[in-house]
Design a protein around this motif. Structure first.
Motif, mmCIF file in Angstrom:
data_model
loop_
_atom_site.group_PDB
_atom_site.id
_atom_site.type_symbol
_atom_site.label_atom_id
_atom_site.label_comp_id
_atom_site.label_asym_id
_atom_site.label_seq_id
_atom_site.Cartn_x
_atom_site.Cartn_y
_atom_site.Cartn_z
ATOM 1 N N ASN A 14 0.812 -1.216 0.000
ATOM 2 C CA ASN A 14 0.000 0.000 0.000
ATOM 3 C C ASN A 14 0.845 1.266 0.000
ATOM 4 N N THR A 15 2.076 1.137 -0.472
ATOM 5 C CA THR A 15 2.919 2.298 -0.734
ATOM 6 C C THR A 15 3.515 2.151 -2.130
ATOM 7 N N ASP A 178 2.274 4.162 4.472
ATOM 8 C CA ASP A 178 0.837 4.391 4.641
ATOM 9 C C ASP A 178 0.346 4.204 6.070
ATOM 10 N N TRP A 196 3.532 10.755 5.313
ATOM 11 C CA TRP A 196 2.431 9.791 5.366
ATOM 12 C C TRP A 196 1.714 9.746 4.025
ATOM 13 N N LEU A 197 1.513 8.532 3.488
ATOM 14 C CA LEU A 197 0.717 8.333 2.283
ATOM 15 C C LEU A 197 -0.727 8.105 2.721
ATOM 16 N N GLU A 198 -1.545 9.101 2.528
ATOM 17 C CA GLU A 198 -2.922 9.102 3.022
ATOM 18 C C GLU A 198 -3.838 8.271 2.129
ATOM 19 N N TYR A 200 -5.227 4.972 2.865
ATOM 20 C CA TYR A 200 -5.259 3.513 2.978
ATOM 21 C C TYR A 200 -5.569 3.038 4.390
ATOM 22 N N LYS A 215 -1.126 12.232 -1.148
ATOM 23 C CA LYS A 215 -2.215 11.330 -1.516
ATOM 24 C C LYS A 215 -1.847 10.418 -2.674
#
Length: 227
Positions: A14-15, A178, A196-198, A200, A215
């Motif tokens: 999820n990244t 994430d 932070w990868l928003e 998920y 994002k």
């Protein structure tokens, strides 16, 4: 971002991979392999929804996920959770789907002269199989898995180990992931510049919001080189 940056480290699931699309790809194999054991035809979309519900972004637990799948009302002959677990580990590591913008991002960061690496929780051979299936090993100067080193995120030691492999100091490295705690705050407390990868995993209530958020992977290059 402050100090001059020399490297970017990434989470994996999820990244760099799109876990939902990867599960959809796996579900096609699952339905084909277990077709004769199903009471009636099951759609891929239905199965993906069920897997995602128990998968919880990869944090639901492999044994728990397979136990719940074995209890779904779809079986003529119910497979054991152990057989479902074996099927998952035999096939899912070879089903990764790249996160949108992955290859363009890696190329852009390499052109900037940055070192790149991965820090991921999980079995070493499983996580490396995903990276191999995406054909992105050549981009990375280090790959650190919790299964190999015996340390899991968010422990600072696993971040320091990766930074050491790059021959750098923590403040020279950005980390993107994430998970709010394992990734963002793990990296932050280890002294790295965390992003932070928003989108998920939800941000936990009562936890101070990240100061740097994106994002999508297309945002990482301008953010890293923001003056």
């Amino acid at each position: 971002m402050g100090e001059p940056l020399k490297a970017v480290l990434f989470d994996l699931d999820n990244t760099l991979t799109d876990r939902t699309k990867s599960i959809a790809k796996y579900s096609e194999i699952f339905l084909e392999d277990f077709r004769c054991q199903l009471v009636e035809p099951v759609t891929s979309a239905w199965l993906v929804d069920k897997i995602l519900t128990v998968d919880q972004g990869g944090y639901g637990g492999h044994e728990h996920r397979c136990h719940l799948l074995s209890e779904l009302p779809i079986w003529k002959k119910t497979p054991t959770p152990e057989s479902l677990l074996a099927h998952w580990f035999s096939h899912f590591p070879h089903c990764p789907v790249a996160m949108e913008g992955l290859y363009d991002m890696l190329e852009a960061l390499k052109r900037k002269g940055l070192k790149l690496g991965v820090i991921t929780n999980g079995k070493d051979h499983v996580q490396r199989a995903k990276i191999s299936a995406l054909n992105i090993e050549s981009y990375f100067d280090c790959i650190v898995t919790s299964g190999e080193v015996g340390i899991k995120k968010p422990a600072a030691e696993i971040f320091h180990l990766a930074v050491g492999k790059l021959g750098l100091n923590a403040e020279e490295v950005v980390y993107l992931g994430d998970h709010p705690i394992n990734d963002y705050y793990g990296a932050y407390h280890a002294g790295l510049k965390a992003i932070w990868l928003e989108g998920y995993l939800p941000w936990p209530s009562g936890v101070v919001q990240s100061s740097s958020t994106i994002k999508g992977l297309s945002e990482i290059v301008p953010l890293v080189f923001k003056k």
